[in-house]
Design an enzyme around this catalytic site. Structure first.
Site, PDB file in Angstrom:
ATOM      1  N   CYS A 251      45.817  43.571  45.960  1.00 30.13           N
ATOM      2  CA  CYS A 251      44.776  43.699  46.978  1.00 30.13           C
ATOM      3  C   CYS A 251      43.823  42.498  46.918  1.00 30.13           C
ATOM      4  CB  CYS A 251      44.004  44.991  46.753  1.00 30.13           C
ATOM      5  SG  CYS A 251      43.187  45.082  45.149  1.00 30.13           S
TER       6      CYS A 251
ATOM      7  N   ALA B 294      42.049  42.055  43.655  1.00 31.02           N
ATOM      8  CA  ALA B 294      42.887  41.439  42.616  1.00 31.02           C
ATOM      9  C   ALA B 294      42.930  39.927  42.783  1.00 31.02           C
ATOM     10  CB  ALA B 294      44.296  42.019  42.661  1.00 31.02           C
TER      11      ALA B 294
ATOM     12  N   ARG C 119      46.164  38.666  33.491  1.00 27.84           N
ATOM     13  CA  ARG C 119      46.981  37.563  33.999  1.00 27.84           C
ATOM     14  C   ARG C 119      47.330  36.529  32.937  1.00 27.84           C
ATOM     15  NH1 ARG C 119      48.116  35.465  38.722  1.00 27.84           N
ATOM     16  NH2 ARG C 119      46.837  33.664  38.309  1.00 27.84           N
TER      17      ARG C 119
ATOM     18  N   HIS D  75      41.684  35.538  47.411  1.00 27.89           N
ATOM     19  CA  HIS D  75      41.529  34.129  47.041  1.00 27.89           C
ATOM     20  C   HIS D  75      40.543  33.473  48.005  1.00 27.89           C
ATOM     21  CE1 HIS D  75      46.105  34.457  45.977  1.00 27.89           C
ATOM     22  NE2 HIS D  75      45.352  34.987  45.020  1.00 27.89           N
TER      23      HIS D  75
END
Lengths: 538, 477
Positions: free
Chosen positions: A59, A62, A93, A191
């Site tokens: 999403c 994230a 990550r 992002h």
């Protein structure tokens, strides 16, 4: 491509047949077969995932908190929301971060306002304010970033004004990111939200005299498994100085004066190309599409960089370093190539890795038969030339666009227009050509792959290596196919640069040649053996 | 979190839906659909996959911005259709997330409507409301089991001798151990949920999209016929309890027990099984019990040096504390991030007689846990892998048990229950303490005894503090 080539269209028909009509029509547009003779190879991307299919996508939250902000070492990341989102983004990550001397490193931490029922009903603003206060008192960071989870926007908590107040009250940088999970269609939206905010409120807020000869920013490199460590090692060896990293092994503090760089290197085009564009508009810094995954791509990137700075001494040093580094890895890499030639790979990862890793594999004799992005856009598949043709969807419009203009005080022309045009003939300066151009005819590009498609394509194309992430890793194992995670590297890495490529080849060998595979046989290789052989007699 | 603390630093809990996901993964031929933003299912698949080393396939209704404004009903229905078409499941669990709950989605109504308008045959749909802000994975897990039972169990036609076992969030290997024990008593049973195979599927030549195994739908339907329900969960509130529902609704008697970790807790289960089955305790179990006691005696000297911090799932903390207590491992700190009404009192009960008072932290985070770990000279941590950063930063060894374990393999194969499992776990604990001793014991001896002697030891320097540390490192004199 082996025996499967003739039937690729039939294979894809078979994959699509299982869907209800509406879903079949949708998915068909997300898949194409590379064919050099076709004038247009158009793929649908960055559109909504079909509900109920098992997607690998995450999403907006994230993408924002996990991917872009996560690696920033000196930032206290307060997730405003119920506990899960903060918990799930904690150390997930495998981005690495080494604290600078005397610098703070919060990479082992995650912070949450841990919203309860009553906060959703009555609002969580007070709790957030007090959480910020506690964070300042206990951790004394220079930057705090607040990320929103699904309920925040809906209940109307104004995280932006809280951030602003806190900034004034504590005299530190406090930023808010409206990255509620339902925004956009994938982590790509996150992002965008993260980067816009960073561009708008972090970049350029501090000036710094840098005594650097070749100052560069590293963009879209997230230091998974230490990739940025290897990249920075090479860059330093040649004589470059990294001003700021967006954001692997990076700090918010460096980003504040990142406008002092002379060139932006873009590794992951998807997650940051728009910011690179804005840097040029606002500060006059061009960007170069680089790729440090794979020796050949690394060498090409380094040569392009040296040519950009147009300094013979730098070019000479570049060649010297390339020669030195190659000498250490070329022979073993060639041996791996002999070992792997004829093997095939299935890549489904990222917004750039499915492209970058194709040349990593190629160098060691492995052909990519399927490649797809989880959250790529059309330009990541087809190249930047399609950007004007990309239709804006309702989901795109919901992500605020940032408009930047020339900053008269800080703008400095790095190279002339004429020089830039000359360089653009030779290198991807302000340009990215996308993945499909580099794929072999007959190979498949697929967007937003799901569980069903993974299984069907694996059965039909029989790859030797499946590269994706943890969610489909074990499906691949259950199907008897070696899998290598390209999100987290299965606790290995770095895979970037020179040493990284060798490390990668070693890991592939360790995986593919492991004797455990001899005890199982994929059904298509030997139909008679069902459960493998027992007893260890062999 | 406590009222005074508003910032959770490194959570010692997860959210409700992941508990629901584990519960539903133990139902035969089932799929799970999370109604909300797709990030939830992705995050939880990722976390569960790492722990179980298995594919964890969870669908999402992928609510987008439009859905948050106009409602996610269409997404949910389309999601169900696709899921049915692609997977042909026998059961679908539909659980909510923060997003669905905040926008007020009524999944019961939507699903009822879906049922009415589609030919579903024998497909069973179960809905559970699991807002991420409504509790932790603990509540999500037990609540889902309760909803499964509420929505699927049918009015019993007659009573049988079968028993129900409501399993806690333990490993697939532990579920297999429970089955072995039940079978030793020749009991006919329904175990809910049964992740023995679904989350630890053997390699077979034919991969199946939904793994084999799990509690059968037809067995669940008949849970009202059972002679008794054993619910493993000492801290489960009756509103979350499937067993309590079966008792209220169908008068199935309930036996509520802690997880069978430790001698006493294992005895509780074994004795009740003997009582229910009307059989002698099988010889093999008696033998296993004897062996456990033998181990306890042989290892007691080392165990006495343990100063443990336990954290994670409240039931595991509770049960493992009991094991520590029995073996002289000092339970200095016991903590959970969940907010469990009975946690403090229940743990106080089992640690009341200790010379050194235990610290019990309900609704806490790892920052608080870490602070106490250094303050109270803890030398062993027992809990999930989220404590790994403390191990890394402060050098306190972490013995990984419970859910999740992200940085080591074999979580699905850990077997810590019953006499056998307890024995294995106790050995791991003892060995960890021995490793600590072997790592530095010569040096400690030298530092603490040899050097002071050469300088002629001053009696007054032998303070309470140094006595304590000396005891810690040299113990078995």
């Amino acid at each position: 491509m082996k025996d499967s080539k003739a039937g690729i269209e039939e294979i894809l028909d078979d994959v699509l047949q299982s869907y209800p009509a509406k879903s079949m029509k949708n998915r068909k547009e997300h898949i194409l077969v590379k064919d050099r003779n076709k004038s247009e190879l158009k793929i649908k991307a960055n559109t909504r995932t079909i509900p109920g299919i098992i997607t690998n996508r995450g999403c907006a939250y994230a993408g924002c908190r996990g991917v872009v902000l996560g690696p920033l070492k000196d930032v206290v990341q307060i997730v405003h929301g119920p506990i899960g989102c903060s918990y799930y983004a904690w150390g997930m990550r495998r981005h690495q971060g080494l604290a600078a001397e005397g610098g703070k490193n919060f990479i082992n931490y995650t912070f949450s306002t841990d919203m309860q029922d009553s906060d959703v009903v009555f609002g969580g603003e007070r709790k957030l304010k007090e959480a910020i206060k506690e964070a300042v008192e206990i951790f004394n960071p220079s930057t705090i970033m607040i990320t929103a989870t699904c309920p925040v926007g809906l209940i109307g908590d104004d995280i932006n004004s809280i951030a602003k107040q806190a900034e004034e009250e504590y005299g530190i940088t406090v930023m808010a990111f409206n990255c509620e999970g339902y925004k956009g269609v994938s982590q790509s939206a996150g992002h965008h939200i993260a980067n816009n905010e960073i561009m708008d409120n972090l970049v350029g807020i501090k000036d710094k005299e840098l005594d650097y000869k070749y100052p560069i920013n590293l963009m879209g490199e997230y230091n998974i498994g230490g990739d940025a460590f290897e990249i920075e090692r090479i860059l330093h060896k040649i004589g470059y100085d990294v001003v700021a990293s967006f954001s692997g092994n990076g700090t918010a503090d460096q980003i504040k004066y990142s406008h002092e760089a002379d060139l932006n290197l873009v590794q992951c085009h998807r997650s940051i190309n728009y910011i690179a564009e804005m840097f040029e508009e606002k500060y006059g810094i061009p960007w170069l599409k680089v790729n440090f995954l794979g020796v050949d791509a690394t060498i090409e990137s380094l040569r392009n960089m040296a040519e950009y700075f147009a300094d013979p001494e730098l070019q000479e040093r570049t060649e010297k370093v390339i020669a030195e580094e190659l000498a250490q890895i070329e022979a073993p890499l060639n041996r791996y190539k002999e070992l792997f030639t004829g093997k095939t790979a299935f890549l489904f990862v990222g917004g750039s890795r499915a492209h970058h890793y194709q040349n990593v594999f190629k160098r060691i004799g492995i052909e990519t038969v399927v490649a797809g992005y989880e959250f790529g856009h059309r330009d990541d598949y087809e190249g930047r030339e399609v950007i004007p043709d990309i239709e804006m969807t309702a989901d795109d419009r919901n992500i605020p666009e940032l408009e930047v203009t020339k900053d008269d005080k800080k703008y400095r022309l790095r190279i002339s227009q004429a020089k830039k045009e000359e360089l653009q003939q030779k290198m991807p300066l302000d340009y990215y050509g996308g993945m499909i151009k580099e794929m072999e005819d007959g190979s498949v590009a697929i967007d937003d792959l799901n569980h069903h498609e993974q299984i069907k394509l694996t059965e039909a194309l029989k790859p030797d290596i499946y590269c994706s992430g943890i969610k489909d890793k074990y499906t691949s194992h259950k199907m008897g196919i070696f899998s290598k995670q390209l999100h987290s590297y299965d606790y290995s890495g770095p895979y970037a640069g020179f040493k990284g490529h060798l490390q990668f080849a070693e890991d592939i060998a360790a995986g593919i040649l492991n004797p455990s595979w001899s005890y199982i046989t994929p059904p298509w290789k030997e139909k008679t053996t069902l459960e493998g052989s027992f007893g260890g007699g062999e | 979190m406590s009222e005074l603390k508003k910032l959770n630093v490194n959570p010692c809990k997860m959210c409700m839906p992941i508990g629901a996901a584990i519960a539903f993964k133990g139902i035969e031929n089932s799929m799970l659909l999370m109604h909300g933003s797709q990030g939830c299912s992705t995050y939880m698949r990722r976390h569960m996959s790492t722990h179980y080393e298995e594919p964890i396939d969870i669908a999402s209704s992928s609510i987008d911005e439009q859905g948050t404004v106009y409602g996610g009903e269409d997404n949910l229905k389309q999601g169900l259709k696709n899921l049915i078409e692609l997977y042909s499941p026998g059961v679908i669990g539909i659980v909510t997330t923060c997003l669905a709950e905040t926008i007020g989605e009524d999944i019961r109504r939507i699903v009822a409507d879906f049922k009415q308008n589609n030919e579903l045959g024998s497909l069973a749909l179960v809905t559970v409301s699991t807002p991420g802000y409504g509790g932790s994975q603990f509540e999500g897990y037990y609540l889902s089991l309760r909803r499964i039972v509420e929505q699927l169990v049918e009015e019993p036609a007659h009573k049988t001798k079968k028993i129900n076992l409501i399993a806690p969030n333990i490993s697939p290997a532990e579920i297999r151990e429970l089955k072995r024990i039940l079978e030793l008593f020749k009991l006919d049973y329904t175990i809910l949920p049964d992740i023995a195979q679904t989350l630890a599927a053997p390699y077979t030549a034919d991969y199946s999209k939904i793994p084999a195994g799990g509690t059968r739908l037809r067995s669940i339907k008949k849970m009202g016929e059972a002679a008794a329900t054993i619910e493993l969960g000492a801290l489960v509130d009756s509103s979350l309890s499937a067993a309590a529902y079966l008792e209220d609704k169908f008068a199935v008697p309930v036996y509520r027990l802690p997880l069978p970790i430790g001698l006493k807790n294992s005895d509780l289960l074994i004795n009740i099984l003997a009582e229910i089955s009307g059989r002698e305790i099988p010889a093999v179990l008696k033998e296993e019990r004897g062996r456990l006691i033998d181990t306890m005696i042989d290892s007691h000297k080392y165990n006495g040096q343990g100063r443990a911090a336990l954290f994670g799932d409240p039931e595991i903390v509770y049960a493992v504390s009991s094991l520590c207590q029995e073996n002289g491992v000092k339970t200095i700190l016991m903590a959970t991030g969940s907010n469990i009404a009975t946690f403090n009192n229940k743990l106080r009960e089992i640690t009341a007689a200790n010379r050194e008072q235990s610290l019990i932290l309900n609704d806490t985070d790892f920052e608080e846990i870490r602070n106490y770990i250094s303050e109270y000279k803890i030398n062993l941590m027992l809990g999930n892998s989220d404590g790994a950063f403390i191990e890394e930063k402060d050098g306190i060894p972490l013995l990984r048990i419970g859910f999740p374990i992200h940085d080591r393999v074999g979580a699905a194969r850990q077997q810590n229950i019953g006499y056998q499992g307890t024995n294995t776990l106790l050995d791991r604990i003892t060995n960890q303490l021995l490793a600590l001793k072997h790592d530095n014991f010569r040096e400690n001896l030298y530092q603490k005894y040899y050097q002071p002697l050469s300088k002629s030891i001053a009696a007054e320097s032998f303070t309470e503090q140094s006595f304590q540390t000396a005891e810690l490192s040299v113990g078995d004199q």
